[in-house]
Design an enzyme around this catalytic site. Structure first.
Site, PDB file in Angstrom:
ATOM      1  N   THR A 176      10.202  -0.850   0.016  1.00 16.72           N
ATOM      2  CA  THR A 176       9.440  -1.858  -0.707  1.00 16.72           C
ATOM      3  C   THR A 176      10.356  -3.060  -0.802  1.00 16.72           C
ATOM      4  O   THR A 176      11.567  -2.912  -0.654  1.00 16.72           O
ATOM      5  CB  THR A 176       9.130  -1.330  -2.135  1.00 16.72           C
ATOM      6  OG1 THR A 176       8.347  -0.147  -2.041  1.00 16.72           O
ATOM      7  CG2 THR A 176       8.389  -2.335  -2.988  1.00 16.72           C
ATOM      8  N   ARG A 204      -4.598   5.395   0.155  1.00 16.72           N
ATOM      9  CA  ARG A 204      -3.574   5.658  -0.869  1.00 16.72           C
ATOM     10  C   ARG A 204      -3.049   4.329  -1.442  1.00 16.72           C
ATOM     11  O   ARG A 204      -2.738   3.417  -0.707  1.00 16.72           O
ATOM     12  CB  ARG A 204      -2.428   6.445  -0.238  1.00 16.72           C
ATOM     13  CG  ARG A 204      -1.263   6.754  -1.195  1.00 16.72           C
ATOM     14  CD  ARG A 204      -0.140   5.759  -1.082  1.00 16.72           C
ATOM     15  NE  ARG A 204       1.065   6.205  -1.786  1.00 16.72           N
ATOM     16  CZ  ARG A 204       2.142   5.432  -1.968  1.00 16.72           C
ATOM     17  NH1 ARG A 204       2.142   4.200  -1.506  1.00 16.72           N
ATOM     18  NH2 ARG A 204       3.191   5.884  -2.605  1.00 16.72           N
ATOM     19  N   VAL A 205      -2.984   4.245  -2.747  1.00 16.05           N
ATOM     20  CA  VAL A 205      -2.389   3.085  -3.407  1.00 16.05           C
ATOM     21  C   VAL A 205      -1.168   3.569  -4.174  1.00 16.05           C
ATOM     22  O   VAL A 205      -1.237   4.569  -4.898  1.00 16.05           O
ATOM     23  CB  VAL A 205      -3.389   2.403  -4.368  1.00 16.05           C
ATOM     24  CG1 VAL A 205      -2.727   1.224  -5.080  1.00 16.05           C
ATOM     25  CG2 VAL A 205      -4.628   1.940  -3.613  1.00 16.05           C
ATOM     26  N   GLY A 206      -0.061   2.873  -4.004  1.00 13.78           N
ATOM     27  CA  GLY A 206       1.172   3.279  -4.672  1.00 13.78           C
ATOM     28  C   GLY A 206       1.387   2.543  -5.972  1.00 13.78           C
ATOM     29  O   GLY A 206       0.444   2.063  -6.620  1.00 13.78           O
ATOM     30  N   ASP A 207       2.645   2.453  -6.357  1.00 14.54           N
ATOM     31  CA  ASP A 207       3.011   1.843  -7.640  1.00 14.54           C
ATOM     32  C   ASP A 207       3.118   0.325  -7.575  1.00 14.54           C
ATOM     33  O   ASP A 207       2.966  -0.358  -8.587  1.00 14.54           O
ATOM     34  CB  ASP A 207       4.365   2.384  -8.091  1.00 14.54           C
ATOM     35  CG  ASP A 207       5.459   2.052  -7.067  1.00 14.54           C
ATOM     36  OD1 ASP A 207       5.288   2.402  -5.876  1.00 14.54           O
ATOM     37  OD2 ASP A 207       6.479   1.440  -7.443  1.00 14.54           O
ATOM     38  N   THR A 226      11.214   0.571  -6.674  1.00 15.38           N
ATOM     39  CA  THR A 226      11.105   0.964  -5.270  1.00 15.38           C
ATOM     40  C   THR A 226      11.354   2.464  -5.164  1.00 15.38           C
ATOM     41  O   THR A 226      12.016   3.053  -6.010  1.00 15.38           O
ATOM     42  CB  THR A 226      12.095   0.165  -4.395  1.00 15.38           C
ATOM     43  OG1 THR A 226      12.174   0.803  -3.109  1.00 15.38           O
ATOM     44  CG2 THR A 226      13.479   0.098  -4.981  1.00 15.38           C
ATOM     45  N   GLY A 227      10.803   3.057  -4.107  1.00 14.35           N
ATOM     46  CA  GLY A 227      10.894   4.506  -3.941  1.00 14.35           C
ATOM     47  C   GLY A 227       9.494   5.088  -3.875  1.00 14.35           C
ATOM     48  O   GLY A 227       8.508   4.339  -3.792  1.00 14.35           O
ATOM     49  N   GLY A 229       6.121   5.950  -4.715  1.00 15.74           N
ATOM     50  CA  GLY A 229       5.359   5.311  -5.768  1.00 15.74           C
ATOM     51  C   GLY A 229       4.685   6.261  -6.736  1.00 15.74           C
ATOM     52  O   GLY A 229       4.442   5.898  -7.887  1.00 15.74           O
TER      53      GLY A 229
HETATM   54  N1  GLY Z   1       7.045   2.143  -3.836  1.00 15.18           N
HETATM   55  C1  GLY Z   1       6.174   1.872  -2.802  1.00 15.18           C
HETATM   56  C2  GLY Z   1       5.114   2.861  -2.631  1.00 15.18           C
HETATM   57  O1  GLY Z   1       5.320   4.040  -2.907  1.00 15.18           O
HETATM   58  O2  GLY Z   1       4.052   2.504  -2.221  1.00 15.18           O
END
Ligand code: GLY
Length: 307
Positions: A176, A204-207, A226-227, A229
């Site tokens: 990220t 899929r939607v992350g953080d 970051t990492g 999500g």
């Molecule tokens: N941190 C980015 C994601 O997992 O989408």
């Protein structure tokens, strides 16, 4: 007020041999933000300029060069937030955008909403004058073919539960980009942009696009995560840092406590950057690498692979 800005290029295991590229790209991006802040510009403009520079650099997993999902196309997520009036804007699932962070900013500035997703986000980007842009680079396409083929060997065709696999194969995780800043008026802002996790399920939607999870700014702190999500979403990590700072803990102690909890609860591969209202930039991570760069006051830009 002291100005400061910090940016990251993703927590994980940075690809071997490219540390110098990672740090050079971050240094140039933070320089772009520094010029704006040093001239009296806003933290919002500074974090957006920093993230645009990272989105345009194909070595990072955001904008051009973002990773591909399971079906072989990009779904881009981004969020921007400003401490003034707790304003936020976000997009998720954009397929054809050069700079998702600028589309997110338009959501914040031009609509009554906080997040637009998928087709609606793409249509809004066009209405706002952003031309369609294919973010897929030949390198990412080749990488996708390689990983997708090897994934079939390991998991079969339906890779619905990726967590264990990604823990065993950190080279598959995405990364990220993000930035956090405070300007000369004491306004804080954070911006985060990503292609998400390699081979993620379609939809899929992350953080990263979720305020309080991957990106957050309030009067005391601005932060980007970051990492993987899913862990950041479940812990609302950037908001958790802000709550600790608001209770009087130092920024560094707050970030360490949140990461300690993520380690205890999930063994999570997560990193954080943040600045507080005093102009203190801090980076912490639970991964081997998290390339980041920063400056504060009238100091120079510095960059490191690990905090
Ligand atoms: N941190 C980015 C994601 O997992 O989408």
């Amino acid at each position: 007020m002291g100005i400061a800005l910090i940016a990251h290029g993703g927590a994980g295991k940075w690809r071997p041999g490219s540390d110098d590229d990672a740090l050079a790209g971050l240094t140039a991006a933070v320089e772009a933000g520094r010029r704006i802040l040093a001239a009296g510009g806003s933290s919002l403009d500074a974090v957006c300029a920093t993230v645009v520079a990272l989105e345009d650099n194909p070595i990072y997993n955001a904008g051009t060069g973002a990773v591909l999902n399971f079906d072989g196309f990009c779904e881009l997520d981004a969020c921007v937030m400003e401490s003034r009036e707790a304003r936020a804007g976000a997009v998720s699932g954009l397929q054809r955008a050069k700079n998702p962070i600028l589309v997110a900013r338009k959501v914040m500035e031009e609509t009554d909403h906080v997040m637009l997703t998928g087709d609606g986000a793409q249509r809004f980007a066009r209405v706002m004058g952003f031309p369609d842009h294919d973010p897929i680079t030949p390198e990412r396409r080749a990488d996708w073919f390689d990983k997708r083929n090897r994934l079939d060997e390991v998991l079969g065709k339906h890779a619905l539960r990726m967590r264990r696999f990604l823990q065993d194969h950190p080279e598959y995780a995405g990364g990220t980009v993000g930035a956090a800043a405070v300007d000369s008026h004491g306004v804080l802002a954070a911006a985060t942009s990503t292609g998400g996790v390699t081979l993620k399920m379609v939809g899929r939607v992350g953080d990263s696009p979720v305020p309080g999870a991957g990106n957050y700014a309030c009067a005391r702190v601005a932060a980007s995560a970051t990492g993987t999500g899913e862990f950041v979403l479940r812990s609302l990590a950037t908001r958790a840092v802000a709550e600790r700072v608001e209770r009087g803990e130092s920024l560094a102690a707050s970030m360490e406590a949140v990461l300690e909890g993520l380690g205890r609860d999930y063994d999570a591969d997560v990193g954080l950057i943040a600045v507080d209202a005093t102009g203190m930039p801090v980076a912490r991570h639970r991964t081997r690498d998290m390339p980041h760069a920063w400056f504060c006051g009238d100091g120079p830009v510095a960059a490191r692979m690990r905090a």
